[in-house]
Scaffold this motif. Structure first.
Motif, short mmCIF file in Angstrom:
data_model
loop_
_atom_site.label_atom_id
_atom_site.label_comp_id
_atom_site.label_asym_id
_atom_site.label_seq_id
_atom_site.Cartn_x
_atom_site.Cartn_y
_atom_site.Cartn_z
N HIS A 5 0.87 -1.19 0.00
CA HIS A 5 0.00 0.00 0.00
C HIS A 5 0.89 1.23 0.00
O HIS A 5 1.41 1.66 1.03
CB HIS A 5 -0.93 0.00 1.22
CG HIS A 5 -1.93 1.13 1.21
ND1 HIS A 5 -3.28 0.92 1.04
CD2 HIS A 5 -1.77 2.47 1.35
CE1 HIS A 5 -3.92 2.08 1.07
NE2 HIS A 5 -3.02 3.04 1.26
N HIS A 7 1.37 5.20 -2.07
CA HIS A 7 0.82 6.21 -2.97
C HIS A 7 1.93 6.78 -3.84
O HIS A 7 2.38 7.90 -3.62
CB HIS A 7 0.14 7.33 -2.18
CG HIS A 7 -1.04 6.87 -1.38
ND1 HIS A 7 -2.33 6.98 -1.83
CD2 HIS A 7 -1.12 6.27 -0.16
CE1 HIS A 7 -3.17 6.48 -0.91
NE2 HIS A 7 -2.45 6.05 0.10
N GLU A 84 -7.09 2.88 -2.83
CA GLU A 84 -7.77 2.36 -1.68
C GLU A 84 -9.24 2.74 -1.68
O GLU A 84 -9.62 3.77 -2.23
CB GLU A 84 -7.09 2.81 -0.39
CG GLU A 84 -7.02 4.31 -0.16
CD GLU A 84 -6.25 4.58 1.13
OE1 GLU A 84 -5.25 5.31 1.07
OE2 GLU A 84 -6.63 4.06 2.20
N HIS A 144 -5.83 -2.50 5.23
CA HIS A 144 -4.61 -1.70 5.26
C HIS A 144 -4.56 -0.92 6.57
O HIS A 144 -5.57 -0.35 6.98
CB HIS A 144 -4.61 -0.81 4.00
CG HIS A 144 -4.34 0.63 4.22
ND1 HIS A 144 -3.10 1.09 4.55
CD2 HIS A 144 -5.14 1.72 4.15
CE1 HIS A 144 -3.16 2.42 4.67
NE2 HIS A 144 -4.38 2.82 4.44
N ASP A 192 2.33 2.91 3.25
CA ASP A 192 1.40 4.02 3.10
C ASP A 192 2.14 5.31 2.73
O ASP A 192 1.63 6.41 2.89
CB ASP A 192 0.53 4.25 4.34
CG ASP A 192 -0.79 4.96 4.02
OD1 ASP A 192 -1.16 5.03 2.83
OD2 ASP A 192 -1.45 5.45 4.96
MN MN Z 1 -3.32 5.18 1.97
#
Ligand code: MN
Length: 250
Positions: A5, A7, A84, A144, A192
């Motif tokens: 996970h 970005h 997500e 997550h 994350d």
């Molecule tokens: Mn996230």
């Protein structure tokens, strides 16, 4: 290393972050916050074997972006991964629209033959589990940064959910209680990034190494055994995602 996970599109330089990831040999699920961001983000992964791009609609953006649900549905055929998506209990005032849209996204995944889904459940773990129970054909949920009660983690594990865990979670007071009940064959690591564990614009490879080290401690195991287990978990999940995607074309 595995980062399930991340970005990638929100790094100051997504391309240099992707280069770093490539050099380190890290496997990454690059999640997006809106369907509109998907095509460009998928471009970053082009030609990079270890990066997969997930189609998402972040719960905190749902109240402004619910008009993009149609686009989400149209783009679903392009990927085996979604994320997500989910519900965020902290976004006061937009609760009903979040729940409704999450239900529609899960239904779209079910209609497409299932997807591997990176799911956000902050302060809404009970409702997220309810929604997943309601759409059992939506695919494989990977919760997550799970921060709900341990009892909810147990319930999620019971319905077949996976978990992606990062350093903030592994360093929390409840980490050992939490990790103790999560099935070892359904755990992956995550960052994350760039929201957590990141300093400057660099990709936080160290955070993944540390996550493996903490997991080893909590499992009473060694880092190599943990990494082997995580690799094996990812292998199974990728096969599942490929199956989901090819069933969409059937
Ligand atoms: Mn996230």
């Amino acid at each position: 290393m595995i980062d399930f996970h991340c970005h990638l599109d929100l790094f100051p330089s997504p391309t240099s972050a992707a280069d770093e990831i490539e050099r380190a040999g890290t496997y990454v699920l690059s999640v997006t916050n809106t369907p509109k961001a998907f095509p460009k983000t998928a471009q970053i992964a082009k030609g990079r074997r270890r990066i997969r791009t997930a189609l998402g609609l972040h719960p905190q953006l749902v109240h402004e972006r619910h008009g993009e649900v149609g686009m989400f549905v149209r783009l679903l055929g392009e990927t085996g991964y979604v994320g997500e998506i989910g519900i965020d209990g902290d976004s006061a005032g937009h609760h009903d629209v979040q729940k409704e849209v999450f239900g529609r996204l899960l239904k779209a995944c079910a209609d497409a033959g299932g997807r591997v889904m990176s799911v956000h459940s902050r302060r809404a773990s009970g409702e997220v589990i309810e929604a997943l129970l309601h759409q059992p054909d939506a695919g494989v949920p990977v919760l997550h940064w799970f921060s709900g009660p341990v009892a909810h983690a147990q319930k999620a594990a019971d319905i077949g959910a996976w978990f992606s865990v990062g350093l903030p979670m592994l360093r929390s007071r409840r980490a050992s209680a939490m990790i103790g009940i999560l099935p070892r064959d359904r755990i992956l690591t995550e960052t994350d990034a760039p929201f957590a564990s990141t300093s400057g614009g660099a990709y936080p490879a160290k955070a993944l190494e540390e996550s493996v080290a903490v997991l080893a401690r909590l499992w009473g195991s060694d880092e190599r055994t943990v990494q082997n287990q995580l690799n094996e978990n990812l292998r199974r999940l990728v096969i599942q995602a490929d199956r989901f995607r090819s069933s969409a074309h059937a």
